[in-house]
Write a protein that holds these residues in place. Structure first.
Motif, PDB file in Angstrom:
ATOM      1  N   LEU A 172       0.770  -1.362   0.108  1.00 24.69           N
ATOM      2  CA  LEU A 172      -0.141  -0.086   0.108  1.00 24.69           C
ATOM      3  C   LEU A 172       0.834   1.209  -0.125  1.00 24.69           C
ATOM      4  O   LEU A 172       1.358   1.797   1.060  1.00 24.69           O
ATOM      5  CB  LEU A 172      -0.954   0.187   1.385  1.00 24.69           C
ATOM      6  N   LEU A 218      -8.788  -2.611  -1.200  1.00 23.89           N
ATOM      7  CA  LEU A 218      -8.482  -1.332  -0.359  1.00 23.89           C
ATOM      8  C   LEU A 218      -9.858  -0.753  -0.055  1.00 23.89           C
ATOM      9  O   LEU A 218     -10.079   0.145   0.975  1.00 23.89           O
ATOM     10  CB  LEU A 218      -8.071  -0.245  -1.425  1.00 23.89           C
ATOM     11  N   VAL A 229      -1.436   4.969  -4.214  1.00 24.55           N
ATOM     12  CA  VAL A 229      -2.877   4.814  -3.981  1.00 24.55           C
ATOM     13  C   VAL A 229      -3.582   5.891  -4.274  1.00 24.55           C
ATOM     14  O   VAL A 229      -4.701   5.989  -4.598  1.00 24.55           O
ATOM     15  CB  VAL A 229      -3.123   4.215  -2.872  1.00 24.55           C
TER      16      VAL A 229
END
Length: 319
Positions: free
Chosen positions: A53, A141, A58
């Motif tokens: 992540l 996510l 992101v």
């Protein structure tokens, strides 16, 4: 990380070796609580990256802003500027499904490897409408994504006894309380992802609140340093984001002395508010524990008990 199918391994522990920032060495070579929390923050970001992540990726791909919304840190041993922190990060034992709640431990080498800091950190991924063109948030996510930052979902604040329309809201927020307050215009460098106040901004305000309180009561940090060779020390701090604060809003910071423990430490609460839509909205709360230490030499200090002047100041009496 593939932008179409991010492979996450956030359940695996991570490690990081990192030095404190030089800026944090404010007194002798000791590192202040704010920069200890910065070490914790970097360890958490490293953990997210190692787990797939990546905050930059992101955001750029899915419009998800990586935000620390709660940080609860205990300092067991002081860091010095040349120390290397050995950080271990893993999911917290109380973490629920769909929750980024992490446990952080920082070690430091002395005669043996000591556990120097423990911290619990909550992270949220805030959906950002700015920028446009974001890909749909993938299933991996989605459990962590929120439309508004709030470390305590569904939290219902108890409004302070103050009139949001008051011309002197600072005075109203401290009336009848053992507290100090001021109004602060949120600058862009306290924000990230374009417009929202970030955790490091609140840490700076918590540090400033202590400085303002003791200066207002005649026992400023420089005064006690010059006259008694005392410095403040912090064994525990916590800040929790309750709602979002935005760039260029006026933030009202209220710092209240709560408890004095055996004349060696005291705990203060920091609450922050904005006036929005004609009402006071609380954006964060936190607590910090302070003591005082006497500087023995360039390397060592020892905790001291409060004298009459300090006790009077903590009770709200100006010198």
């Amino acid at each position: 990380m593939s932008t179409n199918n991010p492979a996450l391994s956030l359940q695996e522990p991570s490690t990081l070796e990192i030095r404190p920032r030089y800026e944090g060495s404010n007194i002798c070579t000791w590192i202040g609580f704010k920069h200890v929390n910065y070490l914790v923050e970097e360890a958490v970001l490293n953990h997210l990256r190692q787990g797939g992540l990546l905050p930059g990726t992101v955001y750029e791909t899915y419009g998800l802003c990586t935000d620390i919304v709660d940080i609860d840190t205990r300092i067991l041993h002081a860091f010095h500027i040349d120390d290397v922190a050995v950080a271990e990060v893993r999911p917290h034992r109380r973490a629920k499904d769909g929750e980024l709640l992490l446990s952080v431990v920082l070690h430091v080498q002395r005669e043996t490897l000591l556990k120097a800091v423990t911290s619990t950190v909550r992270v949220q991924l805030r959906l950002d409408p700015r920028g446009g063109g974001a890909e749909p948030v993938p299933a991996q996510l989605a459990p962590y994504a929120v439309e508004r930052l709030a470390a305590v979902p569904g939290w219902e604040p108890e409004p302070p006894e103050a009139n949001a329309d008051s011309a002197d809201l600072v005075k109203e927020l401290t009336a009848g309380r053992n507290a100090h307050a001021w109004r602060f215009r949120i600058p862009y460098w306290y924000c990230h992802f374009t417009e929202r106040m970030q955790m490091s901004g609140y840490l700076r305000l918590m540090e400033e609140a202590k400085d303002r309180l003791v200066a207002d009561r005649g026992v400023s940090i420089k005064t006690l340093l010059d006259e008694q060779n005392w410095i403040p020390v912090v064994p525990h701090s916590r800040i929790t984001v309750l709602d979002e604060a935005r760039m260029e809003e006026d933030l009202y910071v209220v710092f209240t002395v709560e408890d004095v423990f055996k004349g060696f430490t005291y705990t203060s609460r920091m609450d922050t508010y904005v006036v929005r839509d004609g009402a006071l909205l609380q954006t964060a709360t936190g607590r910090i524990t302070h003591g005082y230490a006497v500087i023995e030499n360039r390397r060592d200090w020892s905790l001291v008990s409060f004298d009459d002047r300090m006790n009077a100041a903590l009770e709200g009496q100006s010198a």
